[in-house]
Design an enzyme around this catalytic site. Sequence first.
Site, PDB file in Angstrom:
ATOM      1  N   GLY A   1      24.801   3.168 -19.498  1.00  0.00           N
ATOM      2  CA  GLY A   1      23.665   3.641 -19.308  1.00  0.00           C
ATOM      3  C   GLY A   1      22.933   2.673 -18.126  1.00  0.00           C
ATOM      4  O   GLY A   1      23.738   2.041 -17.378  1.00  0.00           O
ATOM      5  N   LEU A   2      21.557   2.826 -17.912  1.00  0.00           N
ATOM      6  CA  LEU A   2      21.043   1.749 -17.080  1.00  0.00           C
ATOM      7  C   LEU A   2      21.485   0.443 -16.957  1.00  0.00           C
ATOM      8  O   LEU A   2      21.944  -0.061 -15.985  1.00  0.00           O
ATOM      9  CB  LEU A   2      19.685   2.108 -17.110  1.00  0.00           C
ATOM     10  CG  LEU A   2      18.962   3.506 -16.603  1.00  0.00           C
ATOM     11  CD1 LEU A   2      17.630   3.462 -16.607  1.00  0.00           C
ATOM     12  CD2 LEU A   2      19.512   3.734 -15.273  1.00  0.00           C
TER      13      LEU A   2
ATOM     14  N   ARG B   1       1.455   3.189 -27.384  1.00  0.00           N
ATOM     15  CA  ARG B   1       2.211   4.094 -28.338  1.00  0.00           C
ATOM     16  C   ARG B   1       1.892   4.052 -29.787  1.00  0.00           C
ATOM     17  O   ARG B   1       1.669   4.869 -30.415  1.00  0.00           O
ATOM     18  CB  ARG B   1       3.610   4.072 -27.911  1.00  0.00           C
ATOM     19  CG  ARG B   1       4.062   4.435 -26.712  1.00  0.00           C
ATOM     20  CD  ARG B   1       5.297   4.420 -26.183  1.00  0.00           C
ATOM     21  NE  ARG B   1       5.368   5.092 -25.109  1.00  0.00           N
ATOM     22  CZ  ARG B   1       6.739   5.236 -24.495  1.00  0.00           C
ATOM     23  NH1 ARG B   1       7.795   4.487 -24.998  1.00  0.00           N
ATOM     24  NH2 ARG B   1       6.674   5.763 -23.168  1.00  0.00           N
TER      25      ARG B   1
HETATM   26  C1  LIG Z   1      13.480  11.096 -24.589  1.00  0.00           C
HETATM   27  C2  LIG Z   1      13.445   9.613 -24.107  1.00  0.00           C
HETATM   28  C3  LIG Z   1      12.639   9.291 -22.788  1.00  0.00           C
HETATM   29  C4  LIG Z   1      12.431   8.302 -22.400  1.00  0.00           C
HETATM   30  N1  LIG Z   1      11.763   8.022 -21.480  1.00  0.00           N
HETATM   31  C5  LIG Z   1      11.603   6.766 -20.880  1.00  0.00           C
HETATM   32  C6  LIG Z   1      10.677   6.672 -19.815  1.00  0.00           C
HETATM   33  O1  LIG Z   1      10.093   7.386 -19.161  1.00  0.00           O
HETATM   34  N2  LIG Z   1      10.794   5.179 -19.204  1.00  0.00           N
HETATM   35  C7  LIG Z   1      11.261   4.132 -19.785  1.00  0.00           C
HETATM   36  O2  LIG Z   1      11.381   2.989 -19.497  1.00  0.00           O
HETATM   37  N3  LIG Z   1      12.291   4.277 -20.961  1.00  0.00           N
HETATM   38  C8  LIG Z   1      12.119   5.695 -21.353  1.00  0.00           C
HETATM   39  N4  LIG Z   1      13.000   5.861 -22.485  1.00  0.00           N
HETATM   40  C9  LIG Z   1      13.769   4.699 -23.160  1.00  0.00           C
HETATM   41  C10 LIG Z   1      14.940   4.363 -22.241  1.00  0.00           C
HETATM   42  O3  LIG Z   1      15.523   5.632 -21.886  1.00  0.00           O
HETATM   43  C11 LIG Z   1      16.113   3.752 -23.054  1.00  0.00           C
HETATM   44  O4  LIG Z   1      15.611   2.649 -23.655  1.00  0.00           O
HETATM   45  C12 LIG Z   1      17.122   2.950 -21.938  1.00  0.00           C
HETATM   46  O5  LIG Z   1      17.500   4.196 -21.106  1.00  0.00           O
HETATM   47  C13 LIG Z   1      18.483   2.430 -22.719  1.00  0.00           C
HETATM   48  O6  LIG Z   1      19.218   2.167 -21.820  1.00  0.00           O
HETATM   49  P1  LIG Z   1      20.736   1.439 -21.924  1.00  0.00           P
HETATM   50  O7  LIG Z   1      21.370   1.450 -20.765  1.00  0.00           O
HETATM   51  O8  LIG Z   1      20.232   0.209 -22.839  1.00  0.00           O
HETATM   52  O9  LIG Z   1      21.496   2.223 -23.076  1.00  0.00           O
HETATM   53  P2  LIG Z   1      22.034   3.985 -22.966  1.00  0.00           P
HETATM   54  O10 LIG Z   1      21.410   4.537 -21.811  1.00  0.00           O
HETATM   55  O11 LIG Z   1      21.289   4.315 -24.484  1.00  0.00           O
HETATM   56  O12 LIG Z   1      23.494   3.526 -22.841  1.00  0.00           O
HETATM   57  C14 LIG Z   1      24.373   3.442 -24.060  1.00  0.00           C
HETATM   58  C15 LIG Z   1      25.686   3.289 -23.348  1.00  0.00           C
HETATM   59  O13 LIG Z   1      26.469   2.640 -24.380  1.00  0.00           O
HETATM   60  C16 LIG Z   1      27.618   3.339 -24.651  1.00  0.00           C
HETATM   61  N5  LIG Z   1      28.116   3.294 -26.131  1.00  0.00           N
HETATM   62  C17 LIG Z   1      27.322   3.146 -27.199  1.00  0.00           C
HETATM   63  N6  LIG Z   1      27.997   2.765 -28.225  1.00  0.00           N
HETATM   64  C18 LIG Z   1      29.540   2.407 -27.515  1.00  0.00           C
HETATM   65  C19 LIG Z   1      30.603   1.996 -28.392  1.00  0.00           C
HETATM   66  N7  LIG Z   1      30.752   1.848 -29.445  1.00  0.00           N
HETATM   67  N8  LIG Z   1      31.390   2.222 -27.784  1.00  0.00           N
HETATM   68  C20 LIG Z   1      31.482   2.526 -26.072  1.00  0.00           C
HETATM   69  N9  LIG Z   1      30.337   2.870 -25.711  1.00  0.00           N
HETATM   70  C21 LIG Z   1      29.288   2.766 -26.383  1.00  0.00           C
HETATM   71  C22 LIG Z   1      27.407   4.805 -24.530  1.00  0.00           C
HETATM   72  O14 LIG Z   1      28.459   5.700 -24.042  1.00  0.00           O
HETATM   73  C23 LIG Z   1      26.336   4.593 -23.323  1.00  0.00           C
HETATM   74  O15 LIG Z   1      26.807   4.646 -21.907  1.00  0.00           O
HETATM   75  C24 LIG Z   1      13.072   7.207 -23.072  1.00  0.00           C
HETATM   76  C25 LIG Z   1      14.070   7.295 -24.347  1.00  0.00           C
HETATM   77  C26 LIG Z   1      14.070   8.645 -24.711  1.00  0.00           C
HETATM   78  C27 LIG Z   1      14.616   8.817 -25.853  1.00  0.00           C
END
Ligand SMILES: Cc1cc2nc3c(=O)[nH]c(=O)nc-3n(C[C@H](O)[C@H](O)[C@H](O)COP(=O)(O)OP(=O)(O)OC[C@H]3O[C@@H](n4cnc5c(N)ncnc54)[C@H](O)[C@@H]3O)c2cc1C
Lengths: 659, 251
Positions: A42-43, A330
């Site tokens: 993810g990001l 929120r």
């Molecule tokens: C509908 C929605 C809208 C949102 N809008 C906003 C917004 O406008 N602004 C804002 O700031 N935030 C927003 N958020 C929150 C934000 O999107 C998330 O908190 C953020 O994108 C999380 O990013 P991350 O990289 O931590 O994880 P994620 O993007 O959830 O990525 C997780 C990654 O881990 C991998 N993974 C997980 N478990 C395993 C495993 N066991 N083995 C291998 N791979 C695994 C997945 O494949 C994925 O690649 C929103 C959230 C939602 C639900």
Amino acid sequence: MSLDSKIPKGDLANKWTEYKSSVPLVNPANKRNMEVIVVGTGLAGASAASTLAELGYKVKAFCFQDSPRRAHSIAAQGGINAAKNYQNDGDSTYRLFYDTIKGGDYRSREGNVHRLAEVSTNIIDQCVAQGVPFAREYGGTLSNRSFGGVQVQRTFYAAGQTGQQLLLGAYSALERQIGLGNVEMFARHEMLDVVKIDGVARGIIAKNLITGELERHFGHAVVLCTGGYGNVFYLSTNAMGSNVTAAWKAHKQGAMMANPCFTQIHPTCIPVSGAHQSKLTLMSESLRNDGRIWVPKKEGDDRNPNDIPEDERDYYLERRYPAFGNLVPRDVASRAAKERCDAGFGVGPSKMAVYLDFKYNLMNKYGKAEATKKGIANPDEDTLIALGKDVIKEKYGNLFDMYKQITDENPYETPMRIYPAVHYTMGGLWVDYELQTNVPGLYALGEANFSDHGANRLGASALMQGLADGYFVIPYTLGSYLSKDIRTASMPTDHESFDKAEKEVAARIEKLMSIKGTKSVESFHRRLGLIMWNKCGMARNAPDLKDAIAEIKALRAEFWSDVRIPGTDKGYNPELDKAGRVADFLELGELMCVDALSREESCGGHFREEFQTPEGEAKRDDDNYMYVASWESKAEGEWELHKENLEYENVKIAQRSYK
Amino acid sequence: MEKVLNINLKVWRQANPEVAGRFEEYKVETSPDSSFLEMFDVLNEQLINSGQEPVAFDHDCREGICGMCSMVINGRPHGPKKAVTTCQLHMRSFNDGDTVVVEPWRADAFPVIKDLTVNRSSFDKIIASGGYISVNTGNAVDANSMLIPKDDADTAFEAATCIGCGACVSACKNASAMLFVGAKVTQLATLPQGKAEREKRVVAMVNAMDAEGFGACSNTGACAAECPKGIPLSVIATLNKEYTKAKMKGF
Ligand SMILES: Cc1cc2nc3c(=O)[nH]c(=O)nc-3n(C[C@H](O)[C@H](O)[C@H](O)COP(=O)(O)OP(=O)(O)OC[C@H]3O[C@@H](n4cnc5c(N)ncnc54)[C@H](O)[C@@H]3O)c2cc1C
Ligand code: SF4
Ligand code: FES
């Protein structure tokens, strides 16, 4: 065990600069011999993996979807914050820092949050350089909008699909490194355990989801970027696959879970429509820039919303919180919606919804401005609506389309019906300033850690945090750790620790397959979600939480004796993968309730009914609970609490007020 | 009482890439408010409860943005509605008693993994070949130091909304990936940041596309007609133009 947050000493504003300029480095020749595992794309993960690879480390990246581009971050809608002050409206690094600390109800670390605010501006620069097409003004400059809990316009966006554009930027950087041979990508792989050697994280066990085979991967360090655990509630705005498994396995290997009960319930989501429902859909907070929230003043008023005259509407957020109005944080907005619905003023078939109405701003803000631009004197209502509609469409078009698709109603004409839903988890793996968990060599980034949002996250701050962690923090902090590890050669994966970890993973899969019970995985997940939503959701109290703990224990026992998983453990079996995730949720849910029970105060998203002000606002207890609750796993269903006290040297703590 | 629809399903079942697949017939009762995938959840629950294997299908966000869902419904990728992904298609688009045929994407470059799940990693390989701007973290200038006319920003954004689902390939009788590649090339060639590498990029991406086994474009427009994000055919024209220009310059 003592928890050292490793916040650098010195002036708040200089901590990060000093850290960066004094941190030990790894020379380029050594970097090429060091391997880093990044789980998640993810990001947080994509930005970390690409940046570490650019620096010269050998990176292996993992995700469970078919492509790194599909991580849940793709679904983020509204925007990303940065203290650029491009609008000249009084924004600054300090203000972003302060808003975030206050928004989090004084339950996050000053040092971390200030760093986040500092690097926020670099994120926007980096994304634009990658070709992320943010919204722009006619003059060619970047456009901004407001989000809840703040009084400046600091949110950068790309229509209602900011997460998509940011993630595609990070994904393209990642694919570039894959193409250059610096990152090896493992899609459709799920990490099922962390491997520790002599107490230090040295690799993972991952399952190839297509073949069903277990694989061993070595890394000098392991970086978890695996997202949040909102799906413990079954219904949430998270993607269907989002899960806690990676973080939970780390927890079982000794990493602490911090503030697990801090859950964000987002105020504006499409209400539940029936038993078939598999997930809930967010309507971005950015809509509160232009949408006004109301319910009828009369209980049980069934009229068409457009037929209810102005003076019979209760714009309850504007009434209760005149300073912030519809843009309160929120947690506050969600509780206020629940309060109105519980009191009998809810709307729609289920009566568990409130209106989000665009007509006023559509006509008065945008319609009139467009009419003036076009030189139309005295425009009538229809003209104003038509003109305003085009502006609204440009800002939120995809969200309006999505609403129509799901509800079959046209939000340009009828107010949206919305209700709060589970959205984000502030809690997560405990990490220090360097984003390292208490297990050496094991890091957590993005939503998977607990770091920056305290008890409530402000809108548009998760994207900021994920990219801050991945692009700008981990490259320095991981370097500091690896600089002490340059003498460690890559280890072969036939080490006994890998043997043991793989055997345990295999045994658990075998156990799941051998149950051959009568109930589907999905049915257990739904039941768990209901317990969590009813007893550990928007409002919590001690008796309910105690019940919930007992119910979850019983449900877990039932799962392990009666779940039915079709197929075999060979080859592609999504039901088996889901079963593993639900099994972990069944343990996490209990810990969330334990944490919520032990925190005898209300703060941010954690609202204990026993602790509220006479006006029904959250009542904190700073004397006794100004700490991070970090839970160490002792045995299944047993934890020990470690407290990291929070110190505020720069911000004066006060009761949060948005009135 | 809640309205229900009775749907007769004909679903492609294939245990793995090595064996032949076939259609199986099922009956499902569903609410008109259900999404197409929620209707499949009901089917799968039924199958599990009766001791059969559920249908494997890809999905994640269920909001039309991750690009993971991928079903050919009554012969059309993502089904009958315009500009809608499978996950955002709702059952109210069907009538009680309808027979609905569901298949996986069909293209040599997207081999079937199981049932309705296919392998689309060829798309990632195309992006890895050049679908990016070469800028390392930390090298960026202030974001507002580069003014981008709103029209260009909008054009780039429109192209950048591609979700990488592959419906365009599935819709094309030649299984061409020109719409997907054209979208990325258009996004990056329209922006000033992307211009430095435009020639190298387009040639590399087209070469990768050919190497992955996608077919040639014969301008039928089926791709744009089925694209859930409304990526316009004009991106293919841009792609062709960019490619010709690059070739003339000797790239
Ligand atoms: C509908 C929605 C809208 C949102 N809008 C906003 C917004 O406008 N602004 C804002 O700031 N935030 C927003 N958020 C929150 C934000 O999107 C998330 O908190 C953020 O994108 C999380 O990013 P991350 O990289 O931590 O994880 P994620 O993007 O959830 O990525 C997780 C990654 O881990 C991998 N993974 C997980 N478990 C395993 C495993 N066991 N083995 C291998 N791979 C695994 C997945 O494949 C994925 O690649 C929103 C959230 C939602 C639900
Ligand atoms: S161009 Fe359209 S159909 Fe093709 S991958 Fe992109 S979004 Fe899907
Ligand atoms: S499931 Fe994400 S686009 Fe359909």
